[in-house]
Write a protein that holds these residues in place. Structure first.
Motif, PDB file in Angstrom:
ATOM      1  N   LEU A  10      27.194  60.210  13.328  1.00 46.12           N
ATOM      2  CA  LEU A  10      27.052  60.947  12.070  1.00 46.12           C
ATOM      3  C   LEU A  10      25.905  61.944  12.145  1.00 46.12           C
ATOM      4  CD1 LEU A  10      27.499  61.617   9.129  1.00 46.12           C
ATOM      5  CD2 LEU A  10      26.382  59.466   8.498  1.00 46.12           C
ATOM      6  N   VAL A  11      24.739  61.488  12.560  1.00 46.01           N
ATOM      7  CA  VAL A  11      23.565  62.366  12.598  1.00 46.01           C
ATOM      8  C   VAL A  11      23.782  63.529  13.560  1.00 46.01           C
ATOM      9  CG1 VAL A  11      21.118  62.503  13.208  1.00 46.01           C
ATOM     10  CG2 VAL A  11      21.963  60.562  11.859  1.00 46.01           C
ATOM     11  N   THR A  12      24.346  63.252  14.721  1.00 47.69           N
ATOM     12  CA  THR A  12      24.529  64.325  15.699  1.00 47.69           C
ATOM     13  C   THR A  12      25.610  65.312  15.276  1.00 47.69           C
ATOM     14  OG1 THR A  12      26.027  62.899  16.965  1.00 47.69           O
ATOM     15  CG2 THR A  12      23.708  62.956  17.639  1.00 47.69           C
ATOM     16  N   SER A  13      26.419  64.964  14.286  1.00 51.37           N
ATOM     17  CA  SER A  13      27.445  65.888  13.789  1.00 51.37           C
ATOM     18  C   SER A  13      26.901  66.851  12.735  1.00 51.37           C
ATOM     19  CB  SER A  13      28.615  65.099  13.190  1.00 51.37           C
ATOM     20  OG  SER A  13      28.285  64.556  11.919  1.00 51.37           O
ATOM     21  N   LEU A  14      25.682  66.633  12.290  1.00 50.43           N
ATOM     22  CA  LEU A  14      25.104  67.455  11.217  1.00 50.43           C
ATOM     23  C   LEU A  14      24.312  68.611  11.814  1.00 50.43           C
ATOM     24  CD1 LEU A  14      23.845  64.513   8.962  1.00 50.43           C
ATOM     25  CD2 LEU A  14      25.926  65.886   8.649  1.00 50.43           C
ATOM     26  N   PRO A  15      24.664  69.843  11.492  1.00 48.12           N
ATOM     27  CA  PRO A  15      23.971  70.997  12.087  1.00 48.12           C
ATOM     28  C   PRO A  15      22.570  71.171  11.521  1.00 48.12           C
ATOM     29  CG  PRO A  15      25.535  71.738  10.442  1.00 48.12           C
ATOM     30  CD  PRO A  15      25.768  70.259  10.606  1.00 48.12           C
ATOM     31  N   TYR A  16      21.725  71.806  12.312  1.00 49.43           N
ATOM     32  CA  TYR A  16      20.356  72.087  11.905  1.00 49.43           C
ATOM     33  C   TYR A  16      20.367  73.008  10.689  1.00 49.43           C
ATOM     34  CZ  TYR A  16      15.561  73.915  12.239  1.00 49.43           C
ATOM     35  OH  TYR A  16      14.271  74.293  11.976  1.00 49.43           O
ATOM     36  N   LEU A  17      19.599  72.662   9.669  1.00 52.56           N
ATOM     37  CA  LEU A  17      19.593  73.434   8.428  1.00 52.56           C
ATOM     38  C   LEU A  17      18.670  74.640   8.474  1.00 52.56           C
ATOM     39  CD1 LEU A  17      19.603  70.539   5.795  1.00 52.56           C
ATOM     40  CD2 LEU A  17      21.500  72.069   6.369  1.00 52.56           C
ATOM     41  N   ARG A 171       8.149  69.742   2.440  1.00 48.31           N
ATOM     42  CA  ARG A 171       7.085  69.124   3.235  1.00 48.31           C
ATOM     43  C   ARG A 171       7.141  67.612   3.137  1.00 48.31           C
ATOM     44  NH1 ARG A 171       2.156  73.292   1.623  1.00 48.31           N
ATOM     45  NH2 ARG A 171       2.767  74.974   3.066  1.00 48.31           N
ATOM     46  N   GLN A 172       7.422  67.106   1.935  1.00 45.78           N
ATOM     47  CA  GLN A 172       7.566  65.666   1.781  1.00 45.78           C
ATOM     48  C   GLN A 172       8.725  65.141   2.630  1.00 45.78           C
ATOM     49  OE1 GLN A 172       8.117  65.322  -2.451  1.00 45.78           O
ATOM     50  NE2 GLN A 172       6.107  66.187  -2.909  1.00 45.78           N
ATOM     51  N   LEU A 173       9.846  65.869   2.600  1.00 42.44           N
ATOM     52  CA  LEU A 173      11.002  65.466   3.388  1.00 42.44           C
ATOM     53  C   LEU A 173      10.713  65.538   4.885  1.00 42.44           C
ATOM     54  CD1 LEU A 173      13.801  67.270   1.341  1.00 42.44           C
ATOM     55  CD2 LEU A 173      13.359  64.812   1.423  1.00 42.44           C
ATOM     56  N   ASP A 174       9.994  66.572   5.301  1.00 42.58           N
ATOM     57  CA  ASP A 174       9.633  66.700   6.715  1.00 42.58           C
ATOM     58  C   ASP A 174       8.774  65.527   7.171  1.00 42.58           C
ATOM     59  OD1 ASP A 174      11.026  69.048   7.015  1.00 42.58           O
ATOM     60  OD2 ASP A 174       9.274  70.345   6.796  1.00 42.58           O
ATOM     61  N   HIS A 175       7.844  65.119   6.313  1.00 41.27           N
ATOM     62  CA  HIS A 175       6.951  64.008   6.662  1.00 41.27           C
ATOM     63  C   HIS A 175       7.745  62.740   6.942  1.00 41.27           C
ATOM     64  CE1 HIS A 175       3.585  61.207   6.556  1.00 41.27           C
ATOM     65  NE2 HIS A 175       4.249  60.503   5.649  1.00 41.27           N
ATOM     66  N   TYR A 176       8.635  62.388   6.019  1.00 38.40           N
ATOM     67  CA  TYR A 176       9.393  61.154   6.196  1.00 38.40           C
ATOM     68  C   TYR A 176      10.526  61.329   7.201  1.00 38.40           C
ATOM     69  CZ  TYR A 176       6.760  59.314   2.295  1.00 38.40           C
ATOM     70  OH  TYR A 176       5.736  58.888   1.500  1.00 38.40           O
ATOM     71  N   GLY A 177      11.079  62.540   7.288  1.00 44.07           N
ATOM     72  CA  GLY A 177      12.140  62.790   8.245  1.00 44.07           C
ATOM     73  C   GLY A 177      11.685  62.621   9.686  1.00 44.07           C
ATOM     74  N   ILE A 189      17.760  61.850   4.130  1.00 45.02           N
ATOM     75  CA  ILE A 189      16.804  62.960   4.105  1.00 45.02           C
ATOM     76  C   ILE A 189      17.501  64.272   4.434  1.00 45.02           C
ATOM     77  CG2 ILE A 189      14.763  63.904   5.274  1.00 45.02           C
ATOM     78  CD1 ILE A 189      13.787  60.925   5.448  1.00 45.02           C
ATOM     79  N   TYR A 190      18.452  64.233   5.337  1.00 43.29           N
ATOM     80  CA  TYR A 190      19.235  65.440   5.633  1.00 43.29           C
ATOM     81  C   TYR A 190      19.960  65.933   4.382  1.00 43.29           C
ATOM     82  CZ  TYR A 190      22.509  68.638   7.866  1.00 43.29           C
ATOM     83  OH  TYR A 190      23.229  69.754   8.214  1.00 43.29           O
ATOM     84  N   VAL A 191      20.583  65.020   3.654  1.00 41.89           N
ATOM     85  CA  VAL A 191      21.318  65.413   2.452  1.00 41.89           C
ATOM     86  C   VAL A 191      20.370  65.999   1.406  1.00 41.89           C
ATOM     87  CG1 VAL A 191      22.696  64.559   0.510  1.00 41.89           C
ATOM     88  CG2 VAL A 191      23.208  63.799   2.838  1.00 41.89           C
ATOM     89  N   LEU A 192      19.207  65.405   1.245  1.00 41.60           N
ATOM     90  CA  LEU A 192      18.249  65.951   0.285  1.00 41.60           C
ATOM     91  C   LEU A 192      17.801  67.354   0.686  1.00 41.60           C
ATOM     92  CD1 LEU A 192      16.022  62.821  -0.473  1.00 41.60           C
ATOM     93  CD2 LEU A 192      17.960  63.721  -1.783  1.00 41.60           C
ATOM     94  N   ARG A 193      17.627  67.586   1.983  1.00 45.70           N
ATOM     95  CA  ARG A 193      17.320  68.934   2.458  1.00 45.70           C
ATOM     96  C   ARG A 193      18.483  69.882   2.158  1.00 45.70           C
ATOM     97  NH1 ARG A 193      15.127  66.662   7.625  1.00 45.70           N
ATOM     98  NH2 ARG A 193      12.863  66.917   7.633  1.00 45.70           N
ATOM     99  N   TRP A 194      19.692  69.405   2.443  1.00 48.03           N
ATOM    100  CA  TRP A 194      20.877  70.248   2.237  1.00 48.03           C
ATOM    101  C   TRP A 194      21.003  70.690   0.789  1.00 48.03           C
ATOM    102  CZ3 TRP A 194      25.183  70.144  -0.798  1.00 48.03           C
ATOM    103  CH2 TRP A 194      26.213  71.032  -0.465  1.00 48.03           C
TER     104      TRP A 194
END
Length: 247
Positions: A10-17, A171-177, A189-194
Motif C-alpha cells: 500500500l505505502v509503496t503504491s502511493l506517489p510522492y506528494l 511540519r507536524q505531519l513531517d515530524h511524525y511521518g 499521515i499520507y492521507v492527512l498530507r493529501w
C-alpha cells in the motif's frame, strides 16, 4: 495489527506528494486514492475516518460548540490508544487550533480569554489566559509563527494566514511521518498530507479569501447556517478518501 506485506504494498503504491504549495495538481486522484485505501484493514478504515474528521476544518464544522470538538477529539484519541504518534498528532493539531482560535477571538474584540476550558485544548491554555494581551501569548520565543499569525490576522491577509497555518500542520505531519514507513501510521499521515495538498490545489486568490473567512468563522465561532453551508462546500475536499474506506 496490519499484515506487513499488505501495508508495504500500500505505502509503496502511493506517489510522492511533493512540498506544500509547489504543485498545482495532486499526483494521485481521489478515485485512485480510494482504490489504494481499500487495502486497509477494517479497523484501520474506521480509525482513519475518525482521524481525518477531527483534523479537517470540514469535519469539525458540523459541531455547534468548540467544547463538542474538544470532546470528540478526546474520543478519537482514546480510539487511537494503540497508535500514540497519531494520538499526539491529534493533540498537537487541537493545540494549534486553540492558538488560532485565541488569535481570532482577541482580534474580534474579546478582552480576556474567559473560561478557556469551554473552547481551548491542551498545554497552552493557561499560558494563553495569563498572557492574553501579548501578541503571541508569551509563546513567541519558541513558536514564532504565532506572532506572524497575529500580524497577518491584523492585516487581513487571509491567504498568507492560510499558508502559514497549513505550513505548521505540514511540519507536524513531517515530524511524525519521519517515524513511520510501512505501517498504518504511515498511511494515515499520507492521507492527512493529501487532504491539505488537494485542498490547496483548488484555491485561487479570490476563492481562498472568501472560503477561508467563511470556514474559520463557522468552525471557531458557531453560526449554524454558515456551518451548514461551509460543510456542504468543503466536504468535497476532505471526504473522498474517507468515502473510499467507510465500508
Amino acid at each position: 495489527m496490519s499484515a506487513p506485506h499488505q501495508y508495504i504494498a500500500l505505502v509503496t503504491s502511493l506517489p510522492y506528494l511533493g512540498e506544500l504549495f509547489t504543485r498545482k495538481e495532486v499526483p494521485i486522484s481521489e478515485f485512485r486514492l480510494r482504490q489504494r485505501l481499500s487495502m486497509l484493514e477494517t479497523d484501520h478504515r474506521k480509525l482513519l475516518r475518525e482521524l481525518v474528521e477531527i483534523t479537517a476544518w470540514a469535519g469539525v464544522a458540523k459541531y455547534d460548540q468548540d467544547l463538542e470538538v474538544i470532546r470528540r477529539a478526546k474520543q478519537v484519541m482514546d480510539d487511537l490508544k494503540d497508535y500514540p504518534d497519531l494520538q499526539h498528532l491529534v493533540g498537537t493539531r487541537m493545540e494549534t487550533r486553540t492558538l488560532i482560535a485565541a488569535l481570532r477571538r482577541r482580534r474580534d474584540g474579546q478582552e480576556a480569554a474567559g473560561d478557556i476550558a469551554l473552547w481551548g485544548y491542551g498545554r497552552w491554555c493557561a499560558q494563553i489566559k495569563a498572557n492574553w494581551s501579548d501578541p503571541a501569548f508569551g509563546l513567541g520565543h519558541f513558536m514564532p509563527w504565532i506572532a506572524e499569525a497575529y500580524r497577518l490576522m491584523q492585516s487581513g491577509d487571509h491567504i498568507a494566514m492560510e499558508r502559514l497555518s497549513l505550513t505548521q500542520v505540514f511540519r507536524q505531519l513531517d515530524h511524525y511521518g519521519a517515524l513511520h514507513e510501512f505501517d498504518f501510521e504511515a498511511v494515515a499521515i499520507y492521507v492527512l498530507r493529501w487532504v491539505i495538498v488537494e485542498r490547496w490545489s483548488r484555491y485561487n486568490e479570490t476563492d481562498a479569501r472568501n472560503r477561508l473567512e467563511t470556514l474559520v468563522t463557522a468552525a471557531l465561532e458557531g453560526s449554524s447556517a454558515e456551518k451548514a453551508r461551509t460543510n456542504a462546500d468543503l466536504l468535497s475536499t476532505t471526504s473522498p478518501p474517507l468515502e473510499g474506506i467507510s465500508s
